[in-house]
Design a protein around this motif. Structure first.
Motif: not given
Length: 115
Positions: A49, A57-59, A63-64, A67-69, A80
């Motif tokens: 990410a 943002t880009n994942y 992990v979409k 996960f959260t960045i 993360l």
């Protein structure tokens, strides 16, 4: 020069959560992209990410939704949040800061997910 220091890796059971953090210091420009990449044994390093200084943002597809960045631009930190971890998430996770034509890397932090 830019220095990146990661923290937050460890061992967790499948389905668990971990949060990785990375702090950047040095000559940091206002426009940059910070992110996380990972490398599992025998595999190529892959993007997990990333987030721009403007918040875009880009994942990775894998992990979409799990996960959260996020980042604090004023403090030059990126985090993360990793939820619903799977054994295939096991890897060394590297923080990266990209600005102008340069990429800067942290030393990496190990994430191990047991089944």
């Amino acid at each position: 020069q830019v220095q990146l220091v990661e923290s937050g890796g460890g061992l967790v059971q499948a389905g668990g959560s971990l949060t990785l953090s990375c702090t950047a210091s040095g000559s940091i420009f206002s426009s940059n992209v910070m992110g996380w990449l990972r490398q599992a044994p025998g595999k190529q390093r892959e993007l997990v990410a990333q987030i721009s200084s403007g918040g875009v943002t880009n994942y990775a597809t894998s992990v979409k939704g799990r996960f959260t960045i996020s980042r604090d631009t004023a403090k030059n930190t990126v985090s993360l949040q990793m939820n619903s971890l799977k054994p295939e998430d096991t890897a060394v996770y590297y923080c990266r800061l990209a600005q102008t034509t340069y990429d800067y890397w942290g030393r990496g932090t190990q994430v191990t997910v047991s089944s």
